[in-house]
Motif scaffolding. Structure first.
Motif, PDB file in Angstrom:
ATOM      1  N   LEU A 226      -1.804  11.166  17.646  1.00 19.40           N
ATOM      2  CA  LEU A 226      -1.822  10.669  16.236  1.00 19.40           C
ATOM      3  C   LEU A 226      -2.191   8.717  16.124  1.00 19.40           C
ATOM      4  O   LEU A 226      -3.135   8.291  15.642  1.00 19.40           O
ATOM      5  CB  LEU A 226      -1.061  10.549  15.324  1.00 19.40           C
TER       6      LEU A 226
ATOM      7  N   TRP B  20       5.446  24.890   5.177  1.00 22.21           N
ATOM      8  CA  TRP B  20       5.318  25.455   4.039  1.00 22.21           C
ATOM      9  C   TRP B  20       6.003  26.925   4.010  1.00 22.21           C
ATOM     10  O   TRP B  20       6.256  27.769   3.807  1.00 22.21           O
ATOM     11  CB  TRP B  20       4.037  25.190   3.215  1.00 22.21           C
TER      12      TRP B  20
ATOM     13  N   PHE C 285       2.178  16.004   2.498  1.00 29.93           N
ATOM     14  CA  PHE C 285       0.717  16.301   2.613  1.00 29.93           C
ATOM     15  C   PHE C 285      -0.816  15.906   3.155  1.00 29.93           C
ATOM     16  O   PHE C 285      -1.672  15.186   3.685  1.00 29.93           O
ATOM     17  CB  PHE C 285      -0.392  17.439   2.152  1.00 29.93           C
TER      18      PHE C 285
ATOM     19  N   PHE D 159       7.624  11.053   4.759  1.00 26.69           N
ATOM     20  CA  PHE D 159       7.166  11.968   4.077  1.00 26.69           C
ATOM     21  C   PHE D 159       6.681  13.101   4.017  1.00 26.69           C
ATOM     22  O   PHE D 159       6.879  14.232   3.477  1.00 26.69           O
ATOM     23  CB  PHE D 159       5.091  11.768   4.018  1.00 26.69           C
TER      24      PHE D 159
ATOM     25  N   TYR E 212      -3.943   4.916   3.919  1.00 25.86           N
ATOM     26  CA  TYR E 212      -4.842   3.721   4.902  1.00 25.86           C
ATOM     27  C   TYR E 212      -4.068   2.666   5.706  1.00 25.86           C
ATOM     28  O   TYR E 212      -4.302   2.416   6.816  1.00 25.86           O
ATOM     29  CB  TYR E 212      -5.240   3.128   3.419  1.00 25.86           C
TER      30      TYR E 212
ATOM     31  N   VAL F 169       1.098  14.984  -2.334  1.00 24.13           N
ATOM     32  CA  VAL F 169       1.313  13.404  -1.691  1.00 24.13           C
ATOM     33  C   VAL F 169       1.941  13.285  -0.580  1.00 24.13           C
ATOM     34  O   VAL F 169       0.541  12.925   0.696  1.00 24.13           O
ATOM     35  CB  VAL F 169       1.951  12.875  -2.225  1.00 24.13           C
TER      36      VAL F 169
ATOM     37  N   LEU G 128      -1.866   8.116  -4.659  1.00 25.72           N
ATOM     38  CA  LEU G 128      -0.728   7.152  -3.619  1.00 25.72           C
ATOM     39  C   LEU G 128      -1.310   7.304  -2.664  1.00 25.72           C
ATOM     40  O   LEU G 128      -0.932   6.983  -1.542  1.00 25.72           O
ATOM     41  CB  LEU G 128       0.407   8.235  -4.869  1.00 25.72           C
TER      42      LEU G 128
ATOM     43  N   TYR H 117       0.776  -1.373   0.494  1.00 29.64           N
ATOM     44  CA  TYR H 117       0.074   0.432  -0.164  1.00 29.64           C
ATOM     45  C   TYR H 117       0.671   0.992  -0.412  1.00 29.64           C
ATOM     46  O   TYR H 117       0.692   2.610  -0.566  1.00 29.64           O
ATOM     47  CB  TYR H 117      -0.947   0.235   1.310  1.00 29.64           C
ATOM     48  N   VAL H 118       1.865   1.381   0.795  1.00 32.21           N
ATOM     49  CA  VAL H 118       2.398   2.479   0.574  1.00 32.21           C
ATOM     50  C   VAL H 118       4.016   2.427  -0.171  1.00 32.21           C
ATOM     51  O   VAL H 118       4.307   3.671  -0.703  1.00 32.21           O
ATOM     52  CB  VAL H 118       4.068   3.169   2.316  1.00 32.21           C
TER      53      VAL H 118
ATOM     54  N   LEU I 287       2.159  20.660   8.598  1.00 33.05           N
ATOM     55  CA  LEU I 287       3.344  21.016   7.391  1.00 33.05           C
ATOM     56  C   LEU I 287       3.150  23.029   7.302  1.00 33.05           C
ATOM     57  O   LEU I 287       3.539  23.165   6.251  1.00 33.05           O
ATOM     58  CB  LEU I 287       1.929  19.920   6.412  1.00 33.05           C
TER      59      LEU I 287
ATOM     60  N   ALA J 250       3.785   5.300  -3.291  1.00 33.80           N
ATOM     61  CA  ALA J 250       4.228   6.848  -2.611  1.00 33.80           C
ATOM     62  C   ALA J 250       5.319   6.833  -2.481  1.00 33.80           C
ATOM     63  O   ALA J 250       6.147   7.956  -2.346  1.00 33.80           O
ATOM     64  CB  ALA J 250       3.009   7.614  -1.640  1.00 33.80           C
TER      65      ALA J 250
ATOM     66  N   THR K 258      -3.936   4.481  -0.726  1.00 32.07           N
ATOM     67  CA  THR K 258      -3.393   4.105  -0.285  1.00 32.07           C
ATOM     68  C   THR K 258      -2.487   3.642   0.791  1.00 32.07           C
ATOM     69  O   THR K 258      -2.717   3.557   1.854  1.00 32.07           O
ATOM     70  CB  THR K 258      -2.322   3.193  -1.223  1.00 32.07           C
ATOM     71  N   ALA K 259      -0.916   4.988   1.102  1.00 32.46           N
ATOM     72  CA  ALA K 259      -0.676   4.614   1.778  1.00 32.46           C
ATOM     73  C   ALA K 259      -0.971   4.795   2.789  1.00 32.46           C
ATOM     74  O   ALA K 259      -0.659   5.519   4.514  1.00 32.46           O
ATOM     75  CB  ALA K 259       0.735   6.239   1.379  1.00 32.46           C
TER      76      ALA K 259
ATOM     77  N   PRO L  28      -6.661  14.793  14.815  1.00 24.73           N
ATOM     78  CA  PRO L  28      -6.320  14.465  14.749  1.00 24.73           C
ATOM     79  C   PRO L  28      -6.393  14.667  12.550  1.00 24.73           C
ATOM     80  O   PRO L  28      -5.102  14.601  11.851  1.00 24.73           O
ATOM     81  CB  PRO L  28      -7.435  12.772  14.312  1.00 24.73           C
ATOM     82  N   ALA L  29      -7.079  15.234  12.323  1.00 20.30           N
ATOM     83  CA  ALA L  29      -7.249  15.959  10.808  1.00 20.30           C
ATOM     84  C   ALA L  29      -6.306  17.303  10.672  1.00 20.30           C
ATOM     85  O   ALA L  29      -6.421  17.530   9.577  1.00 20.30           O
ATOM     86  CB  ALA L  29      -8.666  15.675  10.535  1.00 20.30           C
TER      87      ALA L  29
ATOM     88  N   PRO M 134      -2.360  17.420  11.133  1.00 25.88           N
ATOM     89  CA  PRO M 134      -0.810  17.783   9.887  1.00 25.88           C
ATOM     90  C   PRO M 134      -0.935  18.560   9.222  1.00 25.88           C
ATOM     91  O   PRO M 134      -0.199  19.291   8.581  1.00 25.88           O
ATOM     92  CB  PRO M 134      -1.836  16.547   8.839  1.00 25.88           C
TER      93      PRO M 134
ATOM     94  N   VAL N  12      -0.615  12.436   2.269  1.00 27.52           N
ATOM     95  CA  VAL N  12      -0.843  11.270   3.423  1.00 27.52           C
ATOM     96  C   VAL N  12      -0.967  11.783   5.061  1.00 27.52           C
ATOM     97  O   VAL N  12      -1.834  10.761   5.192  1.00 27.52           O
ATOM     98  CB  VAL N  12       0.680  10.162   3.429  1.00 27.52           C
ATOM     99  N   TRP N  13      -1.006  12.476   5.291  1.00 38.62           N
ATOM    100  CA  TRP N  13      -1.034  12.816   6.713  1.00 38.62           C
ATOM    101  C   TRP N  13      -2.443  12.949   6.633  1.00 38.62           C
ATOM    102  O   TRP N  13      -2.974  12.816   8.569  1.00 38.62           O
ATOM    103  CB  TRP N  13       0.135  13.987   6.878  1.00 38.62           C
ATOM    104  N   MET N  14      -3.279  13.968   6.162  1.00 39.67           N
ATOM    105  CA  MET N  14      -4.451  14.526   6.050  1.00 39.67           C
ATOM    106  C   MET N  14      -5.447  13.346   5.845  1.00 39.67           C
ATOM    107  O   MET N  14      -5.780  13.016   6.845  1.00 39.67           O
ATOM    108  CB  MET N  14      -4.377  15.354   4.857  1.00 39.67           C
TER     109      MET N  14
ATOM    110  N   LYS O 259      -4.437   9.642   6.181  1.00 39.72           N
ATOM    111  CA  LYS O 259      -3.767   9.115   8.013  1.00 39.72           C
ATOM    112  C   LYS O 259      -4.676   9.145   8.965  1.00 39.72           C
ATOM    113  O   LYS O 259      -5.468   8.665   9.239  1.00 39.72           O
ATOM    114  CB  LYS O 259      -2.375   9.133   8.015  1.00 39.72           C
ATOM    115  N   GLY O 260      -5.224  11.112   9.342  1.00 36.07           N
ATOM    116  CA  GLY O 260      -5.737  11.082  10.168  1.00 36.07           C
ATOM    117  C   GLY O 260      -6.786  11.077   9.758  1.00 36.07           C
ATOM    118  O   GLY O 260      -7.525  11.032  11.225  1.00 36.07           O
TER     119      GLY O 260
END
Lengths: 740, 286
Positions: A737, A670, B162, B120, B103, B160, B97, A454-455, A666, A458, B100-101, A658-659, A662, B164-166, B168-169
């Protein structure tokens, strides 16, 4: 096959995307790059058609390249054969490009006819290191624009001396009515250069080494400071947009500007152009910088004798008389060929600019001279603000220049570094093996095959396209660059930066000062982005709010509009004399603020701009995050008598975390590297005090003597600081998290 | 769109409206300047107070829309198609991408999970100044220079992390009972992922999709460096073509900026119903 479907979709997508990048029909013999637009671009195409008629055996492909990406594209493209064979650019980069091996030197005997038709001065401007690197095509310099209607009202003629100019400007100026005698970007040394050289200023010693603090250099600074602060014939905080606006409206009598200004003024503006007046104090003509637009042959053209012959032929033709007539007539260019200039579309203006160029100072083309701008602009700004005398400011400017041009650290042998690096690698590998044995890593990895699948997509893409280029780029930090050559210097760049060897610790350009500013900048922005974004998302969540769909769309507009233009609009809103923010302050009866003259207000202006740009993203993220919260929980709490704040603090916020985390993490990263806003709004001013690390890195690479290794070291340090930040905060976040 | 109109007092409605109008006014004031530059026959970046256009003309829009290459072909439709291709492809690649990651990071426990998440994040810390030239060389070596596929790949990798993190959360907030129930019913991991998890994560996918789209849609420097020739350019590169060393042609730049932002706003307008309206609430309860 579990991964069949997405993999197939990806393949199909690339196949589709691949077909739209269609190939060339016929391979051209000569690729020609230019950054022209409008009439100049059309004239160039016409020139190429004329060339192809004359030389049907040569196929030319004309490629317009946006100016902002031009230099980048050229220096990356030419060494790999993706660049042009022939290209047009100002001659000021010739030295740097010749050193870097981008250019192919011309053989003067092959261009004798063309060179004879051109004034000697402009041809010399294209020489560097004893070679001729380009053929002059056109000149760009500043001259004096006057409003003919306003001059008639005063019953006067265009001024011949600066005394005349100042007297007329003073008669016209009426600050309370918003009328000013003279407008131009006073803080920009390019526009200032006419006065500078006219007052006897020099940029180098007798032996040619750059030097900024010659005694005569202060005179022109004092002259303009007097116009601005004592006589007040120039509005305060006059930039290019303000100058253009006032002149176009007829609220300015004179403007200093270049030939491109002709196309910016509407047909209804009555104006004339004359060369800048003679300096009364020295009785010498003003002598502005002259940039010589030239046609250059790249080293890529030398791949074969045929290609080189075709490229040389085209370059010769573009600089030649037939082309000059077309460019003057159709393109409105101030062509270097003085005979052809007579057929110009606007003969009077062209003659004035031609005369101005003849009296001007050719723009230096040596690579070290690219480093003069930042110190000179800063000294000019300090003098005009009255924060220092011109003499003191120029002494500092000279010191800045010396630092930028300091010889690179002595080269060292890379061997000890390679050995140490190898040992570290071996040790790390050993540790990893030991740890994996102890924890039965392989067995656990085998059972996690699905997770890796899955990973993997990416991870592979990021590894290839982000980690690899970074490692290559970061290794540059161990080198020093001088005149096209890199030498290995080990950790010298890092030591210079971290020990603040070039500056004191508290100097605005020291790493630590900049780091503190960067941290403050990041913190202020992230706090404002998140609080405003979240507040608006909450305000827009309640279903009883009417028109909320409309508001949601309106509020993401700052994110949608390209930020180059909106950042500059914000800058103009902070203008001292004409900005709308000071307009509001005046209307309220408050004292207007000179935003870019103090650290605190300049910093605030940057933050305000970036807050405006950044809150919509956080709002969208928050709107999405709010969806994960079941409304019943809050409703239940409301029934239990919890206040709005209690419900937000104890129910909504923890569930949002949790949402949101990130986006916050990030967002921090940035903002830390947000180059555009600092560069465009405050420009790092005053005195480079609002620069952040990334703008400093950029300046070391491109504005301070091409110190690419030093800039790369800055880049690695930025990375290091961010790494420390995440490492320090990850303990807390990980629990939030992973237990989420 | 609305989940049952609640009734509130006029006072509350009025107060909320006043707040939103005030915020919108401040937000839109600078944008009005863009509009002024775009539709006024002559306007400049000169400041002043009044953001309302002086006169009205569509000439600047016409100039942007009817630009032609040397062969006389209209460029705008081609460049719009380029921009749409890259942006949509980036969005799709990015979503594939990162869902899946994301998850895997949310649901599986595997060696290197923590390091992977951090890696990441770390990619976002590399300053572009350092990477531009090596990236160019890499793209050239891979034969991906001057191709939409290459640009898509580069943009996807920047968006990607951002996403992935978003995601995942967001996946973390979805209760595991649903998957366990599906497992008991004999569904495969992949079925659970596509049929159960993804639909529930719509709001987060919309946010990350919009983010990926924007990453590609407004990017200029890499596009201008990697692509060659007017027919291959994307819209932002055309826009920045109005800027040169000495002056900027603000009127067509502003007109182009408006044209470029309209599709984004339209997209957001269409997608926003997934950001509101409590889709998950129902799903989770079920």
């Amino acid at each position: 096959m579990r991964f069949g479907r997405p993999a197939a979709a990806l393949l199909a997508l690339f196949a589709l995307a691949g077909t739209t990048g269609c190939g060339r029909v016929a391979e051209p013999d000569v690729v020609l790059w230019h950054a022209y637009r409008g009439a100049e671009a059309e004239a160039l195409v016409e020139v190429v058609h004329a060339f192809e008629e004359r030389h049907p055996e040569v196929v030319v492909e004309v490629v317009p390249v946006p100016y902002q990406a031009y230099a980048n594209k050229l220096t990356s493209g030419v060494p790999r054969g993706n660049g042009p064979d022939v290209f047009l650019f100002a001659q000021e980069r010739i030295g740097a490009w010749a050193d870097a091996g981008i250019l192919h030197a011309l053989e003067p005997t092959q261009h004798r006819a063309v060179l004879e038709a051109l004034p000697g001065g402009v041809v010399d401007a294209c020489r560097y290191d004893g070679e001729l690197w380009g053929l002059p095509v056109a000149t760009k310099t500043t001259a004096l624009f006057y409003r003919s209607d306003r001059l008639d009202e005063l019953g006067a003629e265009p001024p011949e001396t600066t005394d005349d100019l100042v007297a007329l400007a003073a008669r016209f100026t009426d600050a309370s009515a918003g009328r000013f005698g003279l407008v131009y970007p006073v803080g920009d040394f390019y526009f200032h250069s006419g006065w500078f050289f006219g007052f006897g200023g020099t940029l180098s010693d007798a032996d040619g080494t750059p030097r900024l603090d010659a005694p005569s250099n202060a005179n022109s600074f004092a002259f303009v400071a007097d116009l601005l602060n004592e006589r007040r014939v120039v509005p305060r905080d006059c930039d290019y947009g303000v100058a253009k606006d006032l002149f176009a409206r007829g609220d300015a009598l004179f403007a200093v500007n270049g030939p491109w200004f002709l196309g910016e003024l509407g047909d209804d503006v009555p104006f004339g152009v004359v060369p800048l007046p003679r300096i009364s104090a020295t009785n010498t003509p003003a002598s502005p910088f002259v940039t010589v637009e030239s046609v250059l042959v790249s080293s890529q053209a030398a791949r074969s004798p045929e290609a080189l012959a075709a490229a040389t032929l085209l370059a010769d033709f573009i600089a030649g008389p037939e082309s000059s007539v077309i460019r003057a007539e159709r393109g409105g260019q101030v062509v270097a060929d003085r005979t052809a200039a007579l057929s110009a579309r606007e003969p009077a203006a062209s003659a004035a600019f031609g005369a101005a160029a003849a009296a001007g100072t050719p723009m230096p083309n040596a690579p070290e001279m690219t480093a003069i701008w930042e110190p000179l602009n800063r000294a000019l700004d300090q003098t005009l603000r009255g924060s220092r005398t011109a003499e003191a400011a120029l002494v500092d400017a000279d010191a800045d220049l010396r630092r930028a041009l300091a010889p690179p650290p002595p080269p060292t042998s890379p061997l000890p570094y390679e050995v140490a690096f190898g040992l570290v690698l071996v040790a790390a590998a050993g540790l990893a093996v030991r740890r994996s044995r102890r924890t039965a890593l392989l067995a656990r990895m085998r059972t996690s095959r699905l997770a890796y699948l899955y990973v993997a997509p990416a991870a592979i893409a990021s590894g290839l396209l982000i980690f690899l280029p970074f490692i290559v780029g970061a290794s540059l930090s161990l080198y020093a660059h001088e005149q096209g050559e890199f030498s290995f210097v080990g950790f010298a760049n890092f030591l210079n930066i971290l020990l603040a060897r070039d500056f004191g610790l508290t100097h605005p350009q020291s790493f630590y000062f900049t780091l503190v500013v960067t941290v403050a900048w990041t913190a202020a922005n992230v706090v404002l982005h998140v609080s405003i974004g979240l507040a608006l998302a909450l305000a827009l969540r309640d279903s009883w709010v009417r028109l909320r769909g409309v508001y949601r769309v309106l509020l993401i507009v700052p994110w949608a509009v390209p930020n180059y233009i909106t950042a500059l609009i914000w800058k103009s809103m902070f203008n001292f004399s004409f900005g709308s923010i000071n307009g509001v302050l005046r209307w309220l009866g408050a004292t207007p603020v000179d935003w870019f003259s103090k650290w605190s207000t300049a910093f605030a202006a940057n933050v305000a701009t970036n807050t405006w740009l950044g809150f919509p993203f956080m709002m969208v993220v928050s709107l999405g995050a709010l969806q994960s919260i079941p409304r019943d929980l809050e409703d239940a709490a409301e029934v239990d008598g919890a206040s709005r704040w209690q419900r937000f603090r104890h129910i909504t916020l923890p569930l949002l975390r949790p949402a949101l985390v990130p986006a916050v993490v990030l967002g921090t990263v940035w903002t830390f590297n947000m180059f555009n806003i600092i560069y465009l709004v405050s420009g790092g001013g005053p005195d480079a005090s609002t620069d952040i690390l990334i703008t400093e890195a950029y300046r070391w690479a491109f504005e301070r003597g091409e110190r690419y290794g030093y800039a790369a070291a800055y880049g690695v340090l930025i990375f290091g600081v961010l790494l420390i930040y995440t490492w320090a905060t990850s303990g807390r976040r990980a629990t939030e998290l992973t237990d989420g | 769109m609305d989940d049952g109109q609640q009734t509130v007092s006029w006072g509350r409605q009025l107060a909320r409206q006043a707040l939103l109008i005030a915020v919108s006014a401040v937000t839109l004031y600078p944008v009005l300047w863009v509009v002024k530059l775009a539709v006024s026959p002559q306007a400049s970046m000169g400041g002043g107070f009044n953001p309302l256009p002086t006169g009205f003309t569509l000439a600047h829009f016409e100039r942007v829309l009817t630009a032609r290459d040397t062969l006389g072909n209209l460029l705008f439709p081609i460049q719009l198609a380029n921009s749409l291709t890259v942006s949509i492809a980036t969005t799709l690649v990015g979503i594939v991408l990162s869902t899946t990651a994301g998850y895997a990071f949310s649901r599986f426990d595997f060696p290197g999970k923590d390091a992977g998440m951090k890696a990441f994040l770390v990619t976002q810390m590399f300053p572009g100044v350092v990477m531009a030239v090596p990236l160019y060389i890499l793209m050239d070596e891979l034969g991906l220079l001057n191709s939409m596929a290459g640009l898509t790949l580069v943009y996807s990798t920047t968006s990607v992390p951002f996403s992935v993190w978003m995601l995942k959360g967001y996946f973390d907030t979805i209760p595991r009972d649903l998957e366990e129930a599906a497992l008991v019913d004999g569904a495969s991991q992949w079925t659970i992922f596509t049929r159960v998890i993804l639909p529930l994560a719509t709001p987060a996918i919309v946010v990350t999709g919009l983010f990926s789209f924007m990453t590609a849609w407004n990017e200029f420097i890499l596009a201008a460096t990697f692509l060659s020739g007017e027919r291959h350019m994307t819209l932002p590169t055309v826009l920045y073509g109005y800027v040169d060393e000495n002056s900027t042609d603000w009127a067509p730049f502003a007109a182009g900026a408006i044209l470029v932002s309209l599709p984004v706003m339209a997209l957001f307008f269409v997608l926003q119903r997934h950001l509101v309206g409590g889709l998950t609430a129902g799903g989770v309860k079920g």
